[in-house]
Design a protein around this motif. Structure first.
Motif, PDB file in Angstrom:
ATOM      1  N   ASP A   1       0.831  -1.203   0.000  1.00 41.35           N
ATOM      2  CA  ASP A   1       0.000   0.000   0.000  1.00 41.35           C
ATOM      3  C   ASP A   1       0.862   1.249   0.000  1.00 41.35           C
ATOM      4  O   ASP A   1       2.083   1.194   0.188  1.00 41.35           O
ATOM      5  N   ALA A   2       0.201   2.386  -0.204  1.00 42.63           N
ATOM      6  CA  ALA A   2       0.879   3.673  -0.046  1.00 42.63           C
ATOM      7  C   ALA A   2       1.119   3.916   1.444  1.00 42.63           C
ATOM      8  O   ALA A   2       0.423   3.358   2.298  1.00 42.63           O
ATOM      9  N   CYS A   3       2.098   4.766   1.753  1.00 47.35           N
ATOM     10  CA  CYS A   3       2.464   4.958   3.163  1.00 47.35           C
ATOM     11  C   CYS A   3       1.387   5.691   3.955  1.00 47.35           C
ATOM     12  O   CYS A   3       1.182   5.434   5.140  1.00 47.35           O
ATOM     13  N   GLY A   4       0.681   6.627   3.319  1.00 49.71           N
ATOM     14  CA  GLY A   4      -0.389   7.345   3.996  1.00 49.71           C
ATOM     15  C   GLY A   4       0.072   8.549   4.790  1.00 49.71           C
ATOM     16  O   GLY A   4      -0.760   9.286   5.331  1.00 49.71           O
ATOM     17  N   THR A   5       1.379   8.773   4.865  1.00 47.48           N
ATOM     18  CA  THR A   5       1.889   9.872   5.703  1.00 47.48           C
ATOM     19  C   THR A   5       2.723  10.900   4.948  1.00 47.48           C
ATOM     20  O   THR A   5       2.914  12.008   5.444  1.00 47.48           O
ATOM     21  N   CYS A   6       3.212  10.560   3.775  1.00 47.64           N
ATOM     22  CA  CYS A   6       4.027  11.510   3.017  1.00 47.64           C
ATOM     23  C   CYS A   6       3.145  12.648   2.494  1.00 47.64           C
ATOM     24  O   CYS A   6       1.921  12.520   2.447  1.00 47.64           O
ATOM     25  N   PRO A   7       3.733  13.769   2.109  1.00 48.23           N
ATOM     26  CA  PRO A   7       2.935  14.901   1.616  1.00 48.23           C
ATOM     27  C   PRO A   7       2.000  14.526   0.462  1.00 48.23           C
ATOM     28  O   PRO A   7       0.869  15.003   0.385  1.00 48.23           O
ATOM     29  N   SER A   8       2.476  13.653  -0.439  1.00 47.29           N
ATOM     30  CA  SER A   8       1.645  13.239  -1.569  1.00 47.29           C
ATOM     31  C   SER A   8       0.405  12.479  -1.102  1.00 47.29           C
ATOM     32  O   SER A   8      -0.711  12.734  -1.565  1.00 47.29           O
ATOM     33  N   CYS A   9       0.588  11.550  -0.165  1.00 49.89           N
ATOM     34  CA  CYS A   9      -0.537  10.760   0.335  1.00 49.89           C
ATOM     35  C   CYS A   9      -1.538  11.635   1.092  1.00 49.89           C
ATOM     36  O   CYS A   9      -2.753  11.441   0.991  1.00 49.89           O
ATOM     37  N   VAL A  10      -1.014  12.587   1.862  1.00 48.97           N
ATOM     38  CA  VAL A  10      -1.889  13.484   2.622  1.00 48.97           C
ATOM     39  C   VAL A  10      -2.763  14.294   1.667  1.00 48.97           C
ATOM     40  O   VAL A  10      -3.976  14.449   1.882  1.00 48.97           O
ATOM     41  N   LYS A  11      -2.168  14.794   0.592  1.00 50.18           N
ATOM     42  CA  LYS A  11      -2.939  15.568  -0.385  1.00 50.18           C
ATOM     43  C   LYS A  11      -3.947  14.684  -1.127  1.00 50.18           C
ATOM     44  O   LYS A  11      -5.076  15.109  -1.387  1.00 50.18           O
ATOM     45  N   ASN A  12      -3.529  13.473  -1.446  1.00 50.26           N
ATOM     46  CA  ASN A  12      -4.455  12.566  -2.125  1.00 50.26           C
ATOM     47  C   ASN A  12      -5.629  12.172  -1.224  1.00 50.26           C
ATOM     48  O   ASN A  12      -6.729  11.933  -1.704  1.00 50.26           O
ATOM     49  N   SER A  13      -5.378  12.099   0.076  1.00 45.09           N
ATOM     50  CA  SER A  13      -6.461  11.751   1.000  1.00 45.09           C
ATOM     51  C   SER A  13      -7.536  12.834   1.041  1.00 45.09           C
ATOM     52  O   SER A  13      -8.691  12.570   1.382  1.00 45.09           O
ATOM     53  N   LYS A  14      -7.140  14.061   0.657  1.00 42.31           N
ATOM     54  CA  LYS A  14      -8.092  15.178   0.611  1.00 42.31           C
ATOM     55  C   LYS A  14      -8.522  15.497  -0.824  1.00 42.31           C
ATOM     56  O   LYS A  14      -9.266  16.444  -1.053  1.00 42.31           O
ATOM     57  N   TYR A  15      -8.004  14.716  -1.775  1.00 42.84           N
ATOM     58  CA  TYR A  15      -8.314  14.878  -3.198  1.00 42.84           C
ATOM     59  C   TYR A  15      -7.899  16.256  -3.719  1.00 42.84           C
ATOM     60  O   TYR A  15      -8.590  16.852  -4.547  1.00 42.84           O
TER      61      TYR A  15
END
Length: 376
Positions: A59-73
């Motif tokens: 899975d994706a890490c969920g904590t990097c800046p990219s994942c954080v932004k993707n979690s908010k779309y």
């Protein structure tokens, strides 16, 4: 959205992850799944994994800046195209996806398993016809002509491409076939048969299965305080459609099963007066219920055929439904089901194409009554 947020479907998840690991990511992919499946959720999770800065093997890490932004779309390298309709502020052709991104993000945060009707109701378009206008093809070309801001890949997610204006669909063919470097198209469709063959030939198809009953039950157990019997019933009625299951625990209507049972009783007794009243009621229920009822009918036909044979490994029938199915099977023997089942499919086809529901329902009812009362 990450893979861990999607229940089950491990084979599909692994297939996508292995493609990234092996550097075999197709530049245009078509995620095809039935309504209520994880096709949109899977595309969102895949998009997150593609640009994750520290992905794991699962899975994706969920904590990097990219994942954080993707979690908010709100990732600047992930673009969305989706159906819309005119508003008092925007004419039909000007009502493009970029005008409604705030509402779209809110919709995705609420649920990634909704359908076009849910999106329409969420925004307030109600009964307006949604489509992807011609202008979107120009917006797609313009957005992808820019280099990625911070991620490795620039991702274009097109939800419901089957609702694209024909000119819009033709307008993206060139860039779909020869996109800029590190550009990924993720098309998310419920019905690939409605897509242009020129689009189908340019995209790698990924069939996203419907959810297993156990996956649906696990979600319902987590999100509700219903009893196990109630959860079993909802999972059976949902038939892998997580959207439908979640709508029931949120107070949505679940009377299609009872409606079908009463309908079959009226057909068998050939109560013509009641059938006319039921046809009036059927017309008032709306297209979503009408299409859903035909799906329920097909479900019952399947379970009836499995009655009397050793099919415990493939039957989905909960104990609470066994009494009705046993009685139903005594009338609708396999030969009769073989005649009736295609008529349900044909009715659904015509309902989706705006046939008169009252005439269609009454004609179908009379045909079922004739078959049911015929000697085997």
């Amino acid at each position: 959205m990450r893979f861990q947020d999607i229940p089950g479907l491990e084979t599909t998840k692994n297939q996508l992850i292995e493609a990234v690991k092996g550097n075999h990511v197709a530049h245009a992919q078509l995620f095809v799944g039935a309504e209520g499946s994880a096709n949109l959720a899977m595309a969102l999770a895949f998009s997150t994994y593609l640009n994750c800065e520290a992905p794991t093997d699962s899975d994706a890490c969920g904590t990097c800046p990219s994942c954080v932004k993707n979690s908010k779309y709100i990732h600047p390298d992930v673009n969305f195209i989706f159906p819309s309709a005119a508003t008092p502020k925007f004419k039909r052709e000007d009502a493009t996806s970029d005008k409604f991104l705030v509402e779209w993000r809110s919709f995705l945060a609420q649920t990634p398993y909704g359908n076009v009707a849910d999106w329409s109701n969420h925004f307030g378009w109600e009964n307006k016809l949604l489509m992807i206008p011609r202008q979107e093809s120009r917006n797609i070309v313009r957005a992808l002509s820019l280099k990625s801001f911070e991620g490795k890949y620039k991702v274009m997610i097109i939800w419901q491409p089957e609702l694209m204006n024909a000119n819009a669909a033709n307008g993206i063919l060139k860039i779909l076939e020869e996109p800029p470097e590190n550009t990924i198209f993720l098309l998310v469709s419920n019905d690939s048969n409605k897509l242009l063959t020129t689009i189908l030939s340019r995209a790698q198809q990924l069939r996203v299965p419907s959810f297993d009953d156990e996956d649906v039950k696990s979600v319902l157990t987590e999100k509700s305080e219903l009893s196990s019997d109630e959860i079993d019933q909802i999972a059976y009625r949902a038939n892998g459609n997580l959207r439908k299951a979640l709508s029931e625990i949120d107070g949505g209507s679940n009377d299609a099963n009872d409606y079908f049972k009463d309908w079959m009783r009226q057909c068998f007794t050939f109560n013509f007066e009641n059938l006319i009243k039921q046809a009036d009621d059927f017309q008032k229920r709306g297209k979503e219920f009408q299409v859903g009822l035909m799906g329920v009918a097909s479900n019952y036909m399947r379970e009836t055929l499995l009655t009397g044979v050793d099919a415990t490994n493939i039957s989905r029938l909960p104990a609470q439904e066994k009494g009705f199915i046993d009685k139903f099977a005594s009338v609708f023997v396999p030969e009769k089901i073989a005649k009736i089942s295609p008529q349900f499919d044909e009715a659904q086809y015509h309902i989706e194409r705006n046939a008169n529901p009252k005439i269609l329902f009454l004609d179908l009812s009379l045909s079922i009554a004739q078959i049911a009362r015929a000697k085997s």
